[in-house]
Design a protein around this motif. Structure first.
Motif, short mmCIF file in Angstrom:
data_model
loop_
_atom_site.label_atom_id
_atom_site.label_comp_id
_atom_site.label_asym_id
_atom_site.label_seq_id
_atom_site.Cartn_x
_atom_site.Cartn_y
_atom_site.Cartn_z
N ARG A 115 116.86 66.63 40.51
CA ARG A 115 116.02 65.72 41.29
C ARG A 115 115.15 64.87 40.38
O ARG A 115 114.35 64.06 40.83
CB ARG A 115 115.18 66.49 42.30
CG ARG A 115 116.04 67.23 43.32
CD ARG A 115 115.25 67.68 44.52
NE ARG A 115 114.69 66.61 45.30
CZ ARG A 115 115.37 65.83 46.12
NH1 ARG A 115 116.65 66.02 46.27
NH2 ARG A 115 114.77 64.88 46.79
N GLN A 169 119.54 57.72 53.43
CA GLN A 169 119.81 57.45 52.02
C GLN A 169 121.25 57.79 51.64
O GLN A 169 121.82 57.18 50.74
CB GLN A 169 118.84 58.25 51.15
CG GLN A 169 117.43 57.76 51.29
CD GLN A 169 116.52 58.34 50.23
OE1 GLN A 169 116.91 58.51 49.08
NE2 GLN A 169 115.30 58.64 50.61
N ALA A 170 121.83 58.77 52.34
CA ALA A 170 123.25 59.08 52.06
C ALA A 170 124.12 57.87 52.42
O ALA A 170 125.04 57.52 51.68
CB ALA A 170 123.69 60.30 52.85
N TYR A 185 122.78 65.02 50.52
CA TYR A 185 121.94 64.35 51.50
C TYR A 185 122.60 64.31 52.87
O TYR A 185 121.95 64.47 53.90
CB TYR A 185 121.60 62.92 51.03
CG TYR A 185 120.40 62.87 50.11
CD1 TYR A 185 120.18 63.88 49.19
CD2 TYR A 185 119.49 61.83 50.18
CE1 TYR A 185 119.09 63.85 48.35
CE2 TYR A 185 118.38 61.79 49.35
CZ TYR A 185 118.19 62.80 48.43
OH TYR A 185 117.09 62.77 47.62
N PRO A 222 114.07 60.58 43.59
CA PRO A 222 114.04 61.18 44.92
C PRO A 222 112.64 61.69 45.24
O PRO A 222 111.96 62.22 44.35
CB PRO A 222 115.03 62.34 44.80
CG PRO A 222 115.91 62.00 43.67
CD PRO A 222 115.09 61.20 42.72
N SER A 277 122.15 67.54 54.64
CA SER A 277 120.78 68.04 54.80
C SER A 277 120.34 67.90 56.24
O SER A 277 121.05 67.38 57.09
CB SER A 277 119.84 67.25 53.91
OG SER A 277 119.67 65.96 54.47
N TRP A 335 117.05 61.55 54.73
CA TRP A 335 118.09 61.82 53.72
C TRP A 335 119.44 61.29 54.20
O TRP A 335 120.23 60.79 53.40
CB TRP A 335 118.17 63.32 53.41
CG TRP A 335 117.08 63.77 52.50
CD1 TRP A 335 115.88 63.13 52.29
CD2 TRP A 335 117.07 64.92 51.67
NE1 TRP A 335 115.14 63.83 51.39
CE2 TRP A 335 115.83 64.93 50.99
CE3 TRP A 335 117.97 65.96 51.44
CZ2 TRP A 335 115.49 65.94 50.08
CZ3 TRP A 335 117.63 66.96 50.54
CH2 TRP A 335 116.40 66.95 49.87
N HIS A 336 119.71 61.42 55.51
CA HIS A 336 120.95 60.85 56.04
C HIS A 336 120.99 59.35 55.78
O HIS A 336 122.01 58.80 55.37
CB HIS A 336 121.06 61.10 57.55
CG HIS A 336 121.23 62.54 57.89
ND1 HIS A 336 121.13 63.02 59.17
CD2 HIS A 336 121.49 63.62 57.11
CE1 HIS A 336 121.32 64.32 59.17
NE2 HIS A 336 121.53 64.71 57.93
#
Lengths: 283, 327
Positions: free
Chosen positions: A220, A251-252, A240, A54, A243, A248-249
């Motif tokens: 992490r 990657q989620a 994620y 990450p 967040s 990050w969204h």
């Protein structure tokens, strides 16, 4: 045709089609889930996701290599706990068990299966995290391992019971002792069902998040050994998704797609194995 | 003279010992013992689980006693812990989920068992079982990115506009809410209701249907007035199983329910559930009282789900006769 009969026929058609609508709605949920994950997930899935750590908070990019390895380590540990106990207890219930005690074990197993996963997490926390005073892979593995036991037990028992008695009698008649019969004749015959059960329970715990939140915690970075907090895919997805960063969204979604693909492929694979084994069960 | 019974006893003993040794050599007793230990360990683990939860929640039990369940304030800073908002949130979100999931699930189960051709029914059941395998965090992701925005922009304004006079649909619209939590839960438990109900319905003897049809009932009448009542105990059990799932479900609910420990009549208001507060606050819990209050919540959740599950399992065992393993 009288009005009454016409009315009854109308009710008949309407209600029956409504049940069809219910079925359709439910089934379509799976395709909605799959569709969204494929759409958003594949857009954000890249090579870095599988190979990189990450990125530092606030920076775009990075991947979840540590979480993928982490999930693997947790599952390995869970299997080391869940499979031996599940298998042996299943053998006991099918081959050696008496009446009362077996019922008790079976019932407890069902109850254990119904324990909310977060409660299993608390259990692992009190047993491992409190005495050791820190979060660890070990605690996460224990929580998942305990969750694996019930399904492993019940599928093992059912597969063993499905093996025809003739096979056992044949082996015993040839002079094999009971455990030899079980180990070399009955178990191999039931292998397909047992493997299926283990795959299903692995798939189930692979997606578990709640018991890992305060046992394995998350990390992490890489987590060497078994005694430190460790990242896992489900927990990463959770963090994620909640967040504030768009990256990050993204990657989620990618992680969600990977996780769902793993779980569904394992499930479909396991069930196909079983449906091919059916011809044997009828013997 | 008195020696004779003794030697006879010794001979008998040694015979039994020899038999035992023989079995031991063949490994039967050893195998029996090992598997017995594994089976017993399941009971041990379950008992330990209860014990650990119990001894690790002594502090709040001593301090608050039964008041713990009636207190409405949850204030870690001043050390005041009342669980009512969480209990309320868990119960209402689960009730909401059942309200949606039971008609949907029973309807679908009727379709699968009574109407669909066996092949189609099997395929659809396969899909529904896959649905049950989708991890809850994924339901959460879809809930927060898809369902919540839809609720916020379309469904909630519509409800407020048309049914806004009811206290259920009053108040500001945030999206994350009791309603969102209940709906996500409903989606998650429908598969359980369907797969168990379908089995129970399929177990209804075919003569029941034939008799009803023979008396001139329509297909629906025979299903609704004969088959479903025949299977109602099993269907109830499936609902209880689903309820137990819903009460203990954590991730998806945590992500969409809004996490606000207030009791509000409005379904639009954010709420909080037992499982969600454990998930959110466990790692941040400073001080033993705080942590143990959370563990006591876990114990409550455990006991409630165990009782519901236990009843449902007994009923299912009694109605379908063969064991159900993967529900």
């Amino acid at each position: 045709m009288s009005l009454r009969i016409r009315w009854r026929k109308l009710v008949n058609v309407v209600m029956l089609s409504l049940t069809g609508v219910c079925a359709l709605l439910t089934v379509s949920v799976l395709f909605v889930i799959l569709g969204y994950l494929l759409w958003y997930g594949s857009k954000s899935l890249d090579w870095a996701f599988f190979t990189r750590l990450p990125a530092p908070v606030g920076e775009a990019g990075g991947g979840m290599a540590n979480a993928i390895v982490g999930s693997g380590k947790l599952l390995l540990l869970a299997s080391l706990i869940g499979i031996p106990f599940g298998l042996l207890a299943g053998v006991y219930l099918a081959e050696f068990g008496g009446k009362t005690f077996s019922f008790l074990v079976r019932y407890t197993t069902d109850l254990l299966n119904g324990v909310p996963s977060i409660v299993t997490g608390i259990f692992a926390y009190t047993v491992i995290v409190i005495p050791m005073k820190h979060f660890s892979t070990l605690a996460g593995g224990l929580a998942l391992g305990v969750m694996m036991i019930p399904i492993a037990v019940r599928t093992t028992e059912e597969s063993l019971r499905a093996v025809p008695r003739v096979l056992r009698e044949g082996a015993l008649a040839l002079g094999a002792s009971k455990w030899k019969t079980v180990a070399t004749v009955v178990m191999p015959a039931a292998m397909r069902g047992i493997v299926t059960g283990i795959m299903l329970t692995l798939a189930r715990v692979a997606g578990e998040t709640a018991p890992l939140l305060f046992t394995a915690l998350g990390n992490r970075f890489w987590s060497p050994g078994w005694n430190q907090p460790i990242a896992s895919l489900p927990v990463m997805i959770y963090e994620y998704a909640l967040s504030a960063y768009d990256d990050w969204h993204r990657q989620a979604w990618a992680a969600g797609l990977v996780l769902l693909a793993l779980v569904l492929i394992t499930n479909v694979g396991a069930r196909l194995v079983v449906s091919r084994g059916i011809s044997f069960r009828r013997a | 003279m008195p020696n004779i019974p003794v030697t006879a006893g010794r001979a008998r003993l040694s015979l039994r010992a020899r038999q035992f040794l023989q079995k031991l050599r063949h490994g039967d007793e050893v195998a029996h013992l090992i598997t017995l230990l594994a089976a017993a360990s399941i009971i041990v683990v379950t008992v330990m689980l209860v014990y650990q939860l119990y001894i690790n929640s002594i502090l709040p039990r001593h301090k608050f006693g039964f008041e713990f369940f009636l207190g409405r304030t949850w204030d870690p800073v001043s050390g005041d812990f009342g669980a009512l908002p969480f209990i309320y949130g868990t119960l209402v979100s689960s009730a909401l989920a059942l309200l949606v999931a039971v008609p949907l699930g029973v309807g679908a189960a009727i379709f699968l068992s009574e109407l669909a051709p066996p092949r189609v029914s099997n395929y659809l059941t396969f899909v529904i079982e896959l649905l049950a395998a989708v991890p809850s965090v994924i339901y959460g992701v879809l809930g927060i990115f898809i369902l919540v925005p839809v609720l916020r922009s379309a469904v909630m304004p519509f409800l407020k506009h048309t049914l806004g006079f009811l206290p259920l649909f009053k108040g500001p619209i945030y999206g994350v809410s009791m309603l969102a939590g209940g709906l996500v839960l409903a989606l998650m438990i429908v598969p359980y209701i369907i797969s168990v109900s379908r089995e129970v319905l399929l177990a209804v003897p075919v003569e029941q249907r034939e008799a009803a049809l023979g008396l001139g009932a329509t297909k629906w009448e025979s299903t609704w007035q004969v088959v479903v009542p025949f299977a109602r105990v099993g269907i109830m059990a499936s609902v209880f199983l689903a309820l137990a799932r819903a009460l203990g479900e954590t991730m998806a609910v945590t992500m969409v329910i809004g996490n606000d420990p207030k009791i509000s009549a409005s379904l639009f208001a954010p709420a909080y559930s037992i499982a969600a507060v454990i998930a959110n606050e466990f790692t941040e819990a400073t001080g033993d009282l705080y942590l143990q209050a959370l563990i006591e919540l876990g114990l409550v959740l455990f006991l409630v789900t165990i009782v519901i599950n236990g009843l449902a399992r007994l009923v299912i065992m009694a109605t379908t006769q063969k064991g159900t393993s993967q529900a």
